[in-house]
Write a protein that holds these residues in place. Structure first.
Motif, PDB file in Angstrom:
ATOM      1  N   THR A 284       0.821  -1.217   0.000  1.00 42.55           N
ATOM      2  CA  THR A 284       0.000   0.000   0.000  1.00 42.55           C
ATOM      3  C   THR A 284       0.852   1.264   0.000  1.00 42.55           C
ATOM      4  N   ALA A 285       2.129   1.161   0.369  1.00 42.33           N
ATOM      5  CA  ALA A 285       3.007   2.327   0.532  1.00 42.33           C
ATOM      6  C   ALA A 285       2.376   3.374   1.437  1.00 42.33           C
ATOM      7  N   SER A 286       1.612   2.918   2.413  1.00 39.23           N
ATOM      8  CA  SER A 286       0.993   3.864   3.341  1.00 39.23           C
ATOM      9  C   SER A 286       0.986   3.282   4.749  1.00 39.23           C
ATOM     10  N   SER A 287       1.723   3.942   5.661  1.00 42.10           N
ATOM     11  CA  SER A 287       1.740   3.393   7.020  1.00 42.10           C
ATOM     12  C   SER A 287       0.425   3.659   7.740  1.00 42.10           C
ATOM     13  N   SER A 288      -0.275   4.730   7.361  1.00 45.65           N
ATOM     14  CA  SER A 288      -1.576   4.976   7.998  1.00 45.65           C
ATOM     15  C   SER A 288      -2.566   3.884   7.626  1.00 45.65           C
ATOM     16  N   GLY A 323      12.239   4.813   7.900  1.00 44.90           N
ATOM     17  CA  GLY A 323      12.591   4.649   6.486  1.00 44.90           C
ATOM     18  C   GLY A 323      12.464   5.957   5.720  1.00 44.90           C
ATOM     19  N   THR A 324      11.425   6.717   6.040  1.00 45.43           N
ATOM     20  CA  THR A 324      11.194   7.990   5.358  1.00 45.43           C
ATOM     21  C   THR A 324      12.310   8.989   5.667  1.00 45.43           C
ATOM     22  N   ALA A 325      12.699   9.077   6.946  1.00 43.50           N
ATOM     23  CA  ALA A 325      13.756  10.017   7.325  1.00 43.50           C
ATOM     24  C   ALA A 325      15.062   9.647   6.622  1.00 43.50           C
ATOM     25  N   ALA A 363       2.839  12.825   6.217  1.00 43.32           N
ATOM     26  CA  ALA A 363       1.661  11.973   6.381  1.00 43.32           C
ATOM     27  C   ALA A 363       2.001  10.546   5.961  1.00 43.32           C
ATOM     28  N   GLY A 364       1.319   9.569   6.543  1.00 44.16           N
ATOM     29  CA  GLY A 364       1.618   8.176   6.182  1.00 44.16           C
ATOM     30  C   GLY A 364       0.897   7.734   4.933  1.00 44.16           C
ATOM     31  N   VAL A 365       1.123   8.455   3.842  1.00 48.17           N
ATOM     32  CA  VAL A 365       0.468   8.111   2.567  1.00 48.17           C
ATOM     33  C   VAL A 365       1.532   8.018   1.479  1.00 48.17           C
ATOM     34  N   PRO A 366       1.201   7.385   0.337  1.00 48.08           N
ATOM     35  CA  PRO A 366       2.222   7.213  -0.702  1.00 48.08           C
ATOM     36  C   PRO A 366       2.867   8.528  -1.138  1.00 48.08           C
ATOM     37  N   SER A 367       4.176   8.486  -1.338  1.00 50.99           N
ATOM     38  CA  SER A 367       4.965   9.609  -1.863  1.00 50.99           C
ATOM     39  C   SER A 367       4.992  10.840  -0.967  1.00 50.99           C
ATOM     40  N   ALA A 368       4.537  10.702   0.269  1.00 49.04           N
ATOM     41  CA  ALA A 368       4.440  11.885   1.133  1.00 49.04           C
ATOM     42  C   ALA A 368       5.800  12.527   1.362  1.00 49.04           C
ATOM     43  N   SER A 369       6.875  11.756   1.343  1.00 51.38           N
ATOM     44  CA  SER A 369       8.167  12.363   1.683  1.00 51.38           C
ATOM     45  C   SER A 369       8.683  13.323   0.614  1.00 51.38           C
ATOM     46  N   LEU A 370       8.068  13.315  -0.564  1.00 49.42           N
ATOM     47  CA  LEU A 370       8.525  14.268  -1.591  1.00 49.42           C
ATOM     48  C   LEU A 370       8.410  15.708  -1.083  1.00 49.42           C
ATOM     49  N   LEU A 397      10.791   2.481  -4.035  1.00 48.08           N
ATOM     50  CA  LEU A 397      11.482   2.855  -2.798  1.00 48.08           C
ATOM     51  C   LEU A 397      10.474   3.225  -1.704  1.00 48.08           C
ATOM     52  N   ASP A 398       9.339   3.786  -2.126  1.00 47.98           N
ATOM     53  CA  ASP A 398       8.284   4.128  -1.169  1.00 47.98           C
ATOM     54  C   ASP A 398       7.754   2.850  -0.505  1.00 47.98           C
ATOM     55  N   MET A 399       7.557   1.815  -1.323  1.00 44.35           N
ATOM     56  CA  MET A 399       7.049   0.549  -0.780  1.00 44.35           C
ATOM     57  C   MET A 399       8.021   0.015   0.282  1.00 44.35           C
ATOM     58  N   CYS A 400       9.324   0.103  -0.037  1.00 42.85           N
ATOM     59  CA  CYS A 400      10.322  -0.439   0.905  1.00 42.85           C
ATOM     60  C   CYS A 400      10.425   0.433   2.150  1.00 42.85           C
ATOM     61  N   ARG A 401      10.464   1.776   1.965  1.00 39.41           N
ATOM     62  CA  ARG A 401      10.639   2.606   3.166  1.00 39.41           C
ATOM     63  C   ARG A 401       9.405   2.534   4.061  1.00 39.41           C
ATOM     64  N   THR A 402       8.229   2.367   3.465  1.00 43.86           N
ATOM     65  CA  THR A 402       7.023   2.267   4.290  1.00 43.86           C
ATOM     66  C   THR A 402       7.061   0.989   5.140  1.00 43.86           C
ATOM     67  N   SER A 403       7.565  -0.112   4.558  1.00 42.44           N
ATOM     68  CA  SER A 403       7.707  -1.350   5.355  1.00 42.44           C
ATOM     69  C   SER A 403       8.631  -1.100   6.538  1.00 42.44           C
ATOM     70  N   VAL A 404       9.719  -0.358   6.284  1.00 45.46           N
ATOM     71  CA  VAL A 404      10.662  -0.076   7.370  1.00 45.46           C
ATOM     72  C   VAL A 404      10.010   0.853   8.407  1.00 45.46           C
ATOM     73  N   ASN A 405       9.190   1.798   7.944  1.00 46.34           N
ATOM     74  CA  ASN A 405       8.464   2.668   8.890  1.00 46.34           C
ATOM     75  C   ASN A 405       7.617   1.831   9.842  1.00 46.34           C
ATOM     76  N   VAL A 406       6.883   0.892   9.260  1.00 44.02           N
ATOM     77  CA  VAL A 406       5.978   0.065  10.066  1.00 44.02           C
ATOM     78  C   VAL A 406       6.774  -0.863  10.997  1.00 44.02           C
TER      79      VAL A 406
HETATM   80  N1  ASP Z   1       4.692   6.309   2.143  1.00 43.88           N
HETATM   81  C1  ASP Z   1       5.316   6.581   3.411  1.00 43.88           C
HETATM   82  C2  ASP Z   1       4.459   6.074   4.543  1.00 43.88           C
HETATM   83  O1  ASP Z   1       3.258   6.034   4.437  1.00 43.88           O
HETATM   84  C3  ASP Z   1       5.664   8.016   3.575  1.00 43.88           C
HETATM   85  C4  ASP Z   1       6.746   8.382   2.577  1.00 43.88           C
HETATM   86  O2  ASP Z   1       7.920   8.155   2.873  1.00 43.88           O
HETATM   87  O3  ASP Z   1       6.440   8.866   1.489  1.00 43.88           O
HETATM   88  O4  ASP Z   1       4.950   5.684   5.563  1.00 43.88           O
END
Ligand code: ASP
Length: 439
Positions: A284-288, A323-325, A363-370, A397-406
């Protein structure tokens, strides 16, 4: 017949989706799109994936509100809340900083932005490719660091809920739960029972939605695979590889070490228990959107009490993004290298600090870190349009960093539970272990 565990079902769905998506993409031409009864397969993937995502998003607001209120009210007096909150925030800040430093180290060592001794800016056609970015960046949350704090206290809490301002909603729910503990028993009890009941219904709905996860995940990944185009220049591919390596170090070395030595739990057993959430985060690339599943995994598989998970996880899904940071920092340094910018200690320090702060507000949504990357680029004096080149690999990369966030949130909840005297299902057995978790 024995039932296949959910994480294997999801993993199978991802593999199948990659294969199917690859064939759909190869079969697609200018005047032919693979279809079923006249409906393009991509449209079908999009439809099913969106249904699944909507189902997850549908329960976020009531889930966050009820879980935090119940969590905070259940913790009781101010002292206990302070202790739990203090441990949680300290752990969030430490792991995020550790993640950033790993990313910074790898990008500085490999220097993907420098190709054959010269900045790769020209090779990446950095000035081009600016279209489409502003639309992706718009409405993703933070506009500057101060805005993070402004969003924390929303002028209208319903507006915060409607517009997905989770930070504001969380802040309100913490205050609400806290002041519930000041009520007399007569008022406190029905209110607590009400919110607790809402919370339990939300968790049951989560379990129901999770039954459809393999189908939803298949559709989401198949859609990405059938539409993504990977025409990457070499420096970009090296950059993506560096980010993946840094994420892997954080996920498989740093966090497991913390679990083992600070949390005194079995790291890979914790990871196995959390894997359905990590795989959902991947697709989902979204931690929320993944939050309901993360809570379910931590309580059912890892054995963290509801008291800890209902406070730590909703907060983490918004505030703690390891992951996002890491990605923000790596991307900013990469682009600075590509532009030939002198990366003094001061510049790198600025990048680290802004990455740390903005990852809280993303926000925990796709591509938010842009958005956060745009803020960092502006702060160090680089053209914001440069983020255009990152789009090539952004989704994967978003898919991977979101997994790391979670995974970072899950580790925090497990460790905080242990530090609060709980013995979870993943605890390392030994003399002196506390009694089994009562929750
Ligand atoms: N997609 C990430 C998340 O939901 C946020 C991001 O790095 O864009 O955790």
């Amino acid at each position: 017949m024995r039932k296949i565990a959910l994480h294997w079902q999801i993993l199978g769905a991802i593999v199948l989706a990659i294969v199917v998506g690859y064939f759909v993409k190869s079969a697609t031409t200018d005047d032919f799109a693979p279809n079923l009864f006249g409906t393009p397969l991509i449209t079908m993937f999009d439809f099913v994936g969106t249904l699944f995502l909507n189902a997850l998003k549908m329960i976020i607001v009531p889930l966050i509100t009820s879980s935090i209120i119940v969590g905070v009210a259940g913790i009781g007096s101010g002292g206990n809340l302070g202790a739990l909150g203090g441990k949680t925030l300290l752990f969030y800040a430490t792991t995020t900083l550790a993640a950033i430093l790993v990313g910074l180290f790898i990008i500085n060592a490999v220097q993907p932005g420098i190709s054959d001794g010269v900045p790769a800016g020209e090779m990446l056609a950095l000035e081009a490719d600016t279209t489409d970015i502003s639309s992706k960046v718009e409405g993703r949350g933070v506009s500057d660091v101060a805005a993070v704090f402004l969003r924390m206290i929303p002028p209208n809490v319903l507006d915060a809920a409607v517009n997905g301002n989770m930070l504001g909603l969380i802040f309100f729910a913490i205050l609400f739960g806290y002041f519930m503990t000041h009520l007399t028993h007569q008022f406190a009890e029905p209110l607590f029972n009400f919110w607790n009941a809402v919370f339990h219904v939300m968790m049951s709905m989560t379990e129901f939605i999770m039954k459809f996860a393999p189908i939803g995940v298949f559709a989401l990944v198949a859609e990405v695979m059938s539409t993504a185009g990977f025409s990457a220049a070499k420096p970009l591919a090296i950059f993506a590889f560096c980010v993946l390596a840094a994420l892997a170090v954080h996920a498989f070395v740093t966090l497991p070490l913390l679990l083992r030595f600070v949390g005194k739990v079995k790291p890979y057993k914790t990871m196995a228990g959390t894997s359905p959430a990590m795989l959902t985060a991947f697709s989902t690339a979204s931690s929320s959107a993944t939050l309901p599943i993360t809570m379910d995994c931590l309580e059912d598989n890892v054995g963290v009490s509801n008291k800890v998970s209902s406070f730590v996880l909703p907060l983490g899904a918004t505030v703690n993004m390891n992951g996002t940071a890491l990605y923000e920092c790596a991307a900013a340094v990469f682009l600075a290298q590509a532009y030939g910018l002198e990366l003094s200690f001061g510049v790198q320090f600025t990048i680290v600090v802004i990455a740390l702060l903005t990852s809280i507000g993303v926000a925990g949504v796709p591509s938010a870190s842009l958005v956060a990357i745009a803020i960092i680029l502006a702060a160090v004096g680089l053209p914001v349009e440069a983020i255009g080149v990152l789009m090539v690999f952004d989704r994967i990369l978003d898919m991977c960093r979101t997994s790391v966030n979670v995974w970072g949130d899950a580790c925090c909840a497990t460790i905080v539970a242990r530090l609060s005297g709980e013995r979870t299902k993943v605890a390392i057995e030994g003399p002196g272990d506390e009694a089994e978790n009562p929750a």
